[in-house]
Enzyme design. Structure first.
Site, PDB file in Angstrom:
ATOM      1  N   GLU A   1      -1.372   2.500   5.411  1.00 18.78           N
ATOM      2  CA  GLU A   1      -2.243   1.333   5.419  1.00 18.78           C
ATOM      3  C   GLU A   1      -2.606   0.984   6.857  1.00 18.78           C
ATOM      4  OE1 GLU A   1      -4.000  -0.355   3.533  1.00 18.78           O
ATOM      5  OE2 GLU A   1      -4.299  -2.293   4.488  1.00 18.78           O
TER       6      GLU A   1
ATOM      7  N   ASP B   1       3.997  -1.107   6.199  1.00 18.90           N
ATOM      8  CA  ASP B   1       4.852  -1.999   6.971  1.00 18.90           C
ATOM      9  C   ASP B   1       5.951  -2.596   6.097  1.00 18.90           C
ATOM     10  OD1 ASP B   1       3.320  -1.545   9.163  1.00 18.90           O
ATOM     11  OD2 ASP B   1       2.074  -3.349   8.900  1.00 18.90           O
TER      12      ASP B   1
ATOM     13  N   ASP C   1       6.679  -5.531   5.795  1.00 20.83           N
ATOM     14  CA  ASP C   1       6.455  -6.969   5.610  1.00 20.83           C
ATOM     15  C   ASP C   1       5.800  -7.227   4.243  1.00 20.83           C
ATOM     16  OD1 ASP C   1       3.940  -6.042   5.863  1.00 20.83           O
ATOM     17  OD2 ASP C   1       3.456  -7.111   7.714  1.00 20.83           O
TER      18      ASP C   1
ATOM     19  N   ASP D   1       2.688  -7.888   3.374  1.00 21.55           N
ATOM     20  CA  ASP D   1       1.464  -7.116   3.101  1.00 21.55           C
ATOM     21  C   ASP D   1       1.792  -5.672   2.753  1.00 21.55           C
ATOM     22  OD1 ASP D   1      -0.062  -9.283   3.486  1.00 21.55           O
ATOM     23  OD2 ASP D   1      -0.704  -8.765   5.531  1.00 21.55           O
TER      24      ASP D   1
END
Ligand code: TTJ
Length: 670
Positions: free
Chosen positions: A463, A536, A538, A540
């Site tokens: 991403e 990631d 996180d 998102d």
């Protein structure tokens, strides 16, 4: 010879036991009569594996006995405790495992229960005992695979006790005098799984036990099942260390499988299309089997059918599920023709049309269950097909005729599904003609690898453009391809196949992999043996991961089932001391490195993959020699399905609950 000590003695006992004329048991019911040594030699044969799955199986085996007592109407409460040291405690308030001495064996029945292998034998009093497969192997297998096991039974006010070690009785059955105040009945079994057998782990997952016990409470209406985790943090699953406190849940559902459907639909991020749960049941004329079905339609596009045989989840379906599907399609078309919902010139509704959005629980009980297939998770009894057939055909027709408003809502849904599928088919053909799906027109952003051999090739789906850039710079271009994703992600849970075709974010993935999707999916065309999602750590990133996994799960399921999908595990921290760098992939690892370094170090928390340069990304995450990756497994398609559905849809409440419950989980665990 009081207590069997070796295989020969056990065999003797088995023979004597089998021949005992005053027993209800006959030779057919007690098929396996070997020593418990056989179980310790080949544990996999009895519990499937010695990994976490087999470990949890021990608990289910013991609990199943207590559930049988509840089904016999002799108890209503079962308590399962996970004690410090991962010791399991199971109690019921039933009649107590019999303590009387049997003629031929000279042993108390309770001793026999724990020391003689008796697959399919009848001890619990339930009339639909399981035979074959890995299920219902009995308490003696648990005993054989336990470092120690203790049993307590209250009988006529007296407390009886016996202890075993690795399957051998180390005390006789002792009468310990009057039972303590308030303890008037019931059985207690406490055991510690043997680490010599369960080499990988002896740590139980609360969530795994919880899911199973909740399921059992749904399947056995009215039985009260309590689960209590009394372990200190250090004894718990590393992923389940969110609270110091004792965790506990109690499950009891008077409504049985109807409440199961209600529960699933609360979890499912969708609205129900009719208010009531449709429920029916029947017993076969010969009295050898029963079938119960509960179902309700939602406005979701996915079907969720859970089937069980003798309370065992048949993840691979079988005759009960097939019979249900076939007769549902038939009865729906019959009704639609009879009441002119389908005109003469209309095509029949397909099975997929009449199941779209359906949530259904099927539970059958069979005297002689045949479990087939590699995982023994498929029901083979052919007589169940006709039982389910006549049940659905008769009762569903009656239901539809008696509930016209609900019938209308269901057929609206099925007709819409039918039209959408027709449109999807046209879109697919159009897409095919445009050759968008052909592997010779690969997506522009794909940085392909040199090798064409799927045995060695990998594709990283990344991403973000900056992370994509680092990955392109860092990769080994011989066998590693990089596909950066861009554009708005499609929520696959809310779209039908026609939307997936032409979606700017998913189509590059489809064309790069080369397999096609849905009905067209062909694993033989897969261009990369490993499909690695790199996102990631996180929120998102987790969103992207979930969306891609949902997509793979729904439209390329064999890709997941055959173990081609991986999650890259980038480090969370970089610790620098002097000119040396250390990478940590979890909080405990960071703490350990910091402790080892003493002082004078610098800790950097990676917020995203983009913060790493090409070399760092290669070194930490992409180099096959040192990287760790997580293979995505669909151990339990239902769980995955539930998780996907909860995360994807637009019902805010359950989704928030889910995210809060799992907030501490950095990794996706399918
Ligand atoms: C057998 O028939 C007479 C009455 O008791 C029946 C019996 O075996 N009951 C029974 C067994 N209740 N509870 C159990 C049991 C409970 C646990 C937790 C574990 C085992 C192996 C059996």
């Amino acid at each position: 010879m009081k207590y069997p000590e070796n295989q020969e003695q056990l065999n003797d006992l088995g023979g004597a036991f089998e021949a005992a004329p005053d027993q209800e048991y006959d030779g057919d019911q007690i098929q396996v009569l070997e020593g418990l040594e056989a179980v310790r030699k080949r544990p996999g044969m009895y519990i499937g594996s010695t990994g976490p799955r087999g470990l949890h199986h021990l608990v289910y085996e013991i609990v199943d006995n207590a559930i049988d007592e509840a089904l016999a109407g002799a108890c209503d409460t079962i308590v399962v405790r996970i004690l410090p040291g991962n010791i399991i405690y199971v109690s019921d308030n039933g009649r107590g495992i019999p303590v009387g001495v049997q003629h031929k064996t000279g042993l108390p029945a309770v001793t026999v229960v724990f020391t003689i292998l008796h697959a399919g034998g009848k001890f619990g009093g339930g009339s639909y005992k399981v035979s074959g497969g890995l299920h219902g192997v009995g308490a003696s297998v648990v005993n054989a695979l336990s470092e120690w096991l203790e049993v307590e039974v209250v009988h006529e006010g007296q407390l009886y006790y016996q202890r075993f070690e690795r399957g051998h009785a180390v005390t006789e059955l002792e009468n310990r005098g009057p039972a303590p105040e308030g303890r008037t009945r019931g059985s207690v079994v406490v055991f510690k799984a043997d680490p010599e057998i369960f080499k990988e782990t002896t740590t139980y997952s609360y969530e795994t036990l919880q899911t199973r016990l909740r399921e059992q409470a749904f399947l056995n209406a009215g039985v009260n099942i309590q689960l209590i985790d009394e372990r200190p943090l250090k004894d718990r699953d590393p992923e389940e260390q969110d609270t110091e406190e004792t965790v506990s849940n109690t499950y009891c559902y008077a409504g049985g499988i109807s409440q199961f459907v209600e529960y699933l639909n609360e979890k499912k991020a969708a609205e129900t299309v009719h208010p009531e749960i449709i429920r029916f049941g029947a017993e076969a004329a010969d009295g050898n089997s029963t079938a119960e079905i509960a179902m309700q339609y939602t406005d979701s596009y996915n079907e969720l059918i859970l089937s069980f045989a003798n309370n065992i989840h048949t993840t691979d379906g079988g005759t009960h599920e097939d019979g249900f599907k076939r007769s549902l399609t038939r009865v729906m078309n019959d009704y639609a023709r009879k009441y002119n919902i389908l005109k003469e010139t209309d095509k029949n509704l397909s099975g997929e049309d009449v199941r779209e959005g359906l949530t259904c629980v099927i539970s059958v009980k069979v005297k002689e269950a045949q479990f087939e297939g590699q995982t023994k998770a498929k029901l083979g009894n052919t007589e169940i097909t006709s039982l389910v057939n006549s049940l659905v055909t008769e009762k569903m027709m009656t239901f539809l005729e008696e509930n016209p408003a609900t019938a209308r809502a269901i057929f609206d849904k099925a007709l819409t599904a039918s039209r959408a599928r027709e449109a999807a088919r046209k879109a697919r053909e159009l897409a095919r003609r445009k050759t968008a799906l052909e592997s010779n027109s690969l997506p522009g952003k794909l940085a392909d690898c040199q090798s064409r051999d799927p045995e060695e090739t990998e594709i990283y789906i990344v991403e973000g453009d900056s992370a994509g850039g680092s990955a392109k710079g860092g990769r080994d271009r011989k066998f590693q391809a990089i596909l950066p994703l861009w554009g708005k992600m499609l929520n696959v849970e809310k779209a039908r196949l026609d939307k997936v075709y032409g979606n700017e974010k998913l189509m590059p993935v489809v064309t790069a992999l080369g397999t096609g999707i849905g009905e067209d999916f062909d694993i033989a065309k897969l261009r990369y043996g490993k499909v690695i999602i790199m996102a990631d750590a996180d929120v998102d990133g987790s969103h992207i991961r979930t969306l891609l996994l949902t997509f793979f799960f729904r439209y390329m399921r064999p890709l997941v089932e055959q173990g081609h999908v991986y999650l890259a595990q980038p480090p969370l921290f970089r610790i620098t001391k002097g000119r040396r760098h250390y990478y940590a992939y979890s909080d405990p690892e960071r703490d350990r490195i910091m402790a080892e370094l003493g002082s004078g170090y610098d800790v950097q928390r990676y917020k995203g993959l983009g913060e790493m340069d090409s070399d760092q990304l290669w070194e930490t995450t992409m180099d096959p020699a040192v990287r760790t990756m997580r293979r995505v497994e669909v151990e339990d398609a239902v769980e995955a399905d539930k998780v996907f559905t909860v995360l994807m849809g637009d019902k805010v409440e359950p989704r928030r609950d889910f995210i809060v419950e799992n907030a501490q989980k950095a990794n996706w665990d399918v």
